[in-house]
Design a protein around this motif. Structure first.
Motif, mmCIF file in Angstrom:
data_model
loop_
_atom_site.group_PDB
_atom_site.id
_atom_site.type_symbol
_atom_site.label_atom_id
_atom_site.label_comp_id
_atom_site.label_asym_id
_atom_site.label_seq_id
_atom_site.Cartn_x
_atom_site.Cartn_y
_atom_site.Cartn_z
ATOM 1 N N ALA A 11 0.820 -1.209 0.000
ATOM 2 C CA ALA A 11 0.000 0.000 0.000
ATOM 3 C C ALA A 11 0.855 1.261 0.000
ATOM 4 O O ALA A 11 0.380 2.335 -0.345
ATOM 5 C CB ALA A 11 -0.911 -0.012 1.221
ATOM 6 N N ASN A 12 2.117 1.125 0.406
ATOM 7 C CA ASN A 12 2.960 2.315 0.567
ATOM 8 C C ASN A 12 4.111 2.355 -0.422
ATOM 9 O O ASN A 12 4.663 1.325 -0.795
ATOM 10 C CB ASN A 12 3.510 2.365 1.999
ATOM 11 C CG ASN A 12 2.390 2.435 3.023
ATOM 12 O OD1 ASN A 12 2.061 1.422 3.626
ATOM 13 N ND2 ASN A 12 1.798 3.598 3.193
ATOM 14 N N ARG A 13 4.468 3.588 -0.789
ATOM 15 C CA ARG A 13 5.530 3.787 -1.772
ATOM 16 C C ARG A 13 6.901 3.439 -1.187
ATOM 17 O O ARG A 13 7.771 2.919 -1.870
ATOM 18 C CB ARG A 13 5.507 5.259 -2.215
ATOM 19 C CG ARG A 13 6.164 5.540 -3.553
ATOM 20 C CD ARG A 13 5.871 6.948 -3.991
ATOM 21 N NE ARG A 13 6.358 7.939 -3.045
ATOM 22 C CZ ARG A 13 7.609 8.384 -3.007
ATOM 23 N NH1 ARG A 13 8.506 7.928 -3.854
ATOM 24 N NH2 ARG A 13 7.972 9.277 -2.113
ATOM 25 N N VAL A 14 7.079 3.759 0.106
ATOM 26 C CA VAL A 14 8.369 3.536 0.772
ATOM 27 C C VAL A 14 8.119 2.838 2.104
ATOM 28 O O VAL A 14 7.163 3.154 2.811
ATOM 29 C CB VAL A 14 9.101 4.883 1.041
ATOM 30 C CG1 VAL A 14 10.462 4.636 1.692
ATOM 31 C CG2 VAL A 14 9.266 5.691 -0.233
ATOM 32 N N SER A 15 8.959 1.870 2.430
ATOM 33 C CA SER A 15 8.905 1.249 3.762
ATOM 34 C C SER A 15 10.330 1.130 4.277
ATOM 35 O O SER A 15 11.290 1.194 3.500
ATOM 36 C CB SER A 15 8.234 -0.125 3.702
ATOM 37 O OG SER A 15 8.972 -0.989 2.854
ATOM 38 N N GLY A 16 10.471 0.970 5.584
ATOM 39 C CA GLY A 16 11.827 0.923 6.146
ATOM 40 C C GLY A 16 11.943 0.035 7.360
ATOM 41 O O GLY A 16 10.990 -0.121 8.143
ATOM 42 N N LEU A 17 13.101 -0.561 7.503
ATOM 43 C CA LEU A 17 13.448 -1.344 8.689
ATOM 44 C C LEU A 17 14.678 -0.708 9.311
ATOM 45 O O LEU A 17 15.643 -0.399 8.599
ATOM 46 C CB LEU A 17 13.772 -2.795 8.315
ATOM 47 C CG LEU A 17 14.368 -3.630 9.457
ATOM 48 C CD1 LEU A 17 13.267 -4.146 10.377
ATOM 49 C CD2 LEU A 17 15.171 -4.816 8.918
ATOM 50 N N MET A 18 14.640 -0.495 10.610
ATOM 51 C CA MET A 18 15.834 -0.032 11.311
ATOM 52 C C MET A 18 16.402 -1.175 12.138
ATOM 53 O O MET A 18 15.678 -1.825 12.892
ATOM 54 C CB MET A 18 15.522 1.145 12.239
ATOM 55 C CG MET A 18 16.755 1.577 13.044
ATOM 56 S SD MET A 18 16.548 3.116 13.950
ATOM 57 C CE MET A 18 15.515 2.587 15.284
ATOM 58 N N MET A 19 17.685 -1.441 11.958
ATOM 59 C CA MET A 19 18.405 -2.365 12.843
ATOM 60 C C MET A 19 19.362 -1.494 13.641
ATOM 61 O O MET A 19 20.192 -0.791 13.057
ATOM 62 C CB MET A 19 19.152 -3.419 12.030
ATOM 63 C CG MET A 19 18.214 -4.262 11.197
ATOM 64 S SD MET A 19 19.057 -5.573 10.282
ATOM 65 C CE MET A 19 19.279 -6.803 11.563
ATOM 66 N N ALA A 20 19.196 -1.494 14.951
ATOM 67 C CA ALA A 20 19.956 -0.562 15.788
ATOM 68 C C ALA A 20 20.625 -1.274 16.943
ATOM 69 O O ALA A 20 20.050 -2.188 17.546
ATOM 70 C CB ALA A 20 19.032 0.525 16.316
ATOM 71 N N ASN A 21 21.841 -0.849 17.243
ATOM 72 C CA ASN A 21 22.559 -1.305 18.424
ATOM 73 C C ASN A 21 22.453 -0.170 19.436
ATOM 74 O O ASN A 21 23.037 0.893 19.237
ATOM 75 C CB ASN A 21 24.024 -1.580 18.048
ATOM 76 C CG ASN A 21 24.721 -2.453 19.061
ATOM 77 O OD1 ASN A 21 24.292 -2.547 20.205
ATOM 78 N ND2 ASN A 21 25.813 -3.085 18.645
ATOM 79 N N HIS A 22 21.646 -0.356 20.490
ATOM 80 C CA HIS A 22 21.353 0.719 21.443
ATOM 81 C C HIS A 22 21.672 0.238 22.854
ATOM 82 O O HIS A 22 21.336 -0.890 23.230
ATOM 83 C CB HIS A 22 19.880 1.112 21.335
ATOM 84 C CG HIS A 22 19.554 2.424 21.974
ATOM 85 N ND1 HIS A 22 19.291 2.546 23.314
ATOM 86 C CD2 HIS A 22 19.468 3.679 21.460
ATOM 87 C CE1 HIS A 22 19.042 3.822 23.605
ATOM 88 N NE2 HIS A 22 19.146 4.530 22.490
ATOM 89 N N THR A 23 22.291 1.102 23.640
ATOM 90 C CA THR A 23 22.775 0.675 24.963
ATOM 91 C C THR A 23 21.646 0.350 25.943
ATOM 92 O O THR A 23 21.864 -0.354 26.917
ATOM 93 C CB THR A 23 23.691 1.747 25.584
ATOM 94 O OG1 THR A 23 22.947 2.972 25.726
ATOM 95 C CG2 THR A 23 24.922 1.999 24.718
ATOM 96 N N SER A 24 20.416 0.842 25.690
ATOM 97 C CA SER A 24 19.319 0.580 26.633
ATOM 98 C C SER A 24 18.910 -0.891 26.645
ATOM 99 O O SER A 24 18.162 -1.320 27.522
ATOM 100 C CB SER A 24 18.103 1.453 26.297
ATOM 101 O OG SER A 24 17.539 1.058 25.062
ATOM 102 N N ILE A 25 19.400 -1.673 25.696
ATOM 103 C CA ILE A 25 19.109 -3.113 25.686
ATOM 104 C C ILE A 25 19.624 -3.767 26.975
ATOM 105 O O ILE A 25 19.117 -4.797 27.421
ATOM 106 C CB ILE A 25 19.747 -3.796 24.440
ATOM 107 C CG1 ILE A 25 19.089 -5.161 24.144
ATOM 108 C CG2 ILE A 25 21.246 -3.977 24.582
ATOM 109 C CD1 ILE A 25 17.799 -5.081 23.432
ATOM 110 N N ALA A 26 20.619 -3.113 27.605
ATOM 111 C CA ALA A 26 21.170 -3.627 28.870
ATOM 112 C C ALA A 26 20.098 -3.712 29.950
ATOM 113 O O ALA A 26 20.158 -4.560 30.845
ATOM 114 C CB ALA A 26 22.317 -2.729 29.343
#
Length: 471
Positions: free
Chosen positions: A373-388
């Motif tokens: 349905a959408n022209r653009v889609s996105g996935l973010m893969m992030a390494n973030h310290t709050s995972i601790a």
């Protein structure tokens, strides 16, 4: 030449997620549930060989191995419309079929008992690849098979295939509620040790975050496990898009992981995806999509598929270690450049003070056979310290049970815990060090912290030796 990836699906959760993932992949590549290439699938720009191989009769077979210690889920796949898709020799169910009873120790010990048969299948599949890049393992960390047998396989994969990458999609339990599995904190902590020591990259997905996204972003009032599994399969499909529709960059798994993992242990990744739809909606809630809009939305915590607790690791300024956005659709590279500039100017993302601070972007093709349905889609893969915070909460729940020696009899029944609980104590130590390293990575002196920590580690044995000599 394609770099092949073998998928390993373990336990109830791993096999259910796996089935949804393969359903999505065959749709995107124009393959029928029987593995036959559809007549309309003539585009030819995709790279099917990464995840499929062709049998002698030319039908496509997933490079997948389905494993469980009880027959229900794998048996269900064998009697479904997808039964002809998978190689029946790559489906393993333990002969006694009793399962691991949601016990990590039982899963580990049974994994060891059937290891010869399991690794025969893995070796055969690896030998059938021309240029194997690595393995992707799907499992849950809180049950018995996915956590226990998964831990055993992780340990031995890194021994047998030391030069191959191992990435996992690991589903964490809902830590805000009391789960059905009373020994969940033990299972989770013991598995976390293996994910820290034996995996190169771990994509963390927690039931808390998945449930929140299904309710708030997809408008599903009472999300089911099936809804969560579809969300996970969306992430898996998007995260492998650059491998299956290759461009100039990030067209192999090593390249993807290298851009996100700066130091060996800090390899736990969060994901976010936008825009999301559900099967009952014809369009997503987002009516118009631009590259800037998608990249902004990806940075919003409400789009993250992990909900780390906001307490448990002290008052820290948590920040991003690295970000990779995979953008799919009709995208002009100049739009990407402008969007990055706008985000940088507005300081939307807070990065580590000791390394390069920037959002990396990979542009990927999209399947011509799946209408979106959408022209653009996105996935973010992030390494973030709050995972601790997630790991700290797991330790906290473990400590509550351990202090009271609660539910340990089930573990003591197994040989590895019969004499003592050293395995548990060592696992807690590994996870504690992981939390400390993530916390240290928020500070400017992180790189020298690593040196100090090495000195402390090497000094400890000599101090112990001195004490025993004097006694």
């Amino acid at each position: 030449m394609p770099r092949e990836i073998i998928s390993l699906h373990l336990g109830q959760c791993g096999n259910q997620i796996g089935l949804e993932f393969w359903k999505q992949l065959i749709k995107e590549h124009g393959i029928s549930p029987d593995g036959i290439l559809e007549d309309f699938a003539t585009d030819g720009s995709d790279r099917k060989d990464v995840f499929f191989y062709q049998a002698d009769d030319n039908h496509y077979v997933p490079r997948a191995i389905l494993m469980d210690l009880e027959p229900r889920v794998v048996g269900g796949i064998q009697t479904s419309q997808y039964s002809k898709l998978f190689n029946p020799e790559n489906m393993f169910v333990s002969e006694h079929g009793g399962g691991a009873g949601n016990n990590w120790a039982r899963g580990f010990v049974q994994g060891e008992a059937v290891s010869e048969k399991v690794f025969d299948i893995i070796d055969r599949e690896a030998d059938g690849s021309d240029s194997l890049e690595g393995f992707v393992l799907c499992h849950s960390i809180s049950g018995g098979t996915g956590s226990g047998m998964g831990s055993f396989i992780l340990e031995h994969l890194s021994d047998r295939f030391p030069k191959k990458l191992v990435q996992t999609y690991s589903v964490f339990p809902n830590l805000n509620e009391q789960g059905d599995v009373v020994v969940q904190p033990y299972n989770s902590l013991l598995t976390l040790r293996r994910l820290t020591q034996n995996a190169d990259s771990v994509v963390v997905l927690d039931n808390t975050g998945l449930s929140r996204i299904a309710q708030e972003r997809q408008g599903i009032r009472n999300p089911t496990i099936s809804d969560w599994n579809k969300l996970v399969s969306t992430v898996m499909s998007a995260s492998t898009a650059t491998l299956r529709y290759p461009g100039y960059m990030n067209n192999d798994l090593v390249g993807l992981v290298a851009s996100l993992v700066p130091t060996p242990r800090l390899h736990f990744l969060m994901t976010g995806y936008t825009p999301l739809t559900n099967s009952e909606q014809t369009t997503s809630r987002v009516q118009k999509t631009t590259v800037l809009d998608v990249m902004r939305r990806l940075l919003q915590p409400k789009n993250m598929m992990v909900s780390p607790p906001r307490h448990g690791v002290g008052a820290l300024n948590h920040c991003y270690i690295s970000i990779l956005n995979i953008i799919q659709g009709e995208v002009d590279p100049t739009q990407v450049h402008k969007s990055l500039q706008r985000i940088r100017e507005r300081k939307v993302a807070n990065f580590i003070p000791w390394g390069p601070a920037s959002i990396q972007v990979a542009l990927s093709g999209r399947s011509p056979y799946v209408q979106t349905a959408n022209r653009v889609s996105g996935l973010m893969m992030a390494n973030h310290t709050s995972i601790a915070s997630l790991f700290a909460k797991t330790m906290q729940d473990y400590d509550k049970l351990r202090k009271r020696s609660a539910y340990l009899h089930e573990f003591r029944n197994e040989t590895m815990f019969k004499d003592d609980l050293t395995e548990m104590d060592e696992s807690r130590e590994v996870v504690q060090e992981l939390v400390e390293e993530y916390c240290a990575s928020t500070k400017e002196d992180y790189l020298s912290w690593g040196e100090r920590s090495d000195k402390t580690t090497t000094a400890a044995p000599s101090a112990a030796t001195g004490a025993s000599a004097s006694s």
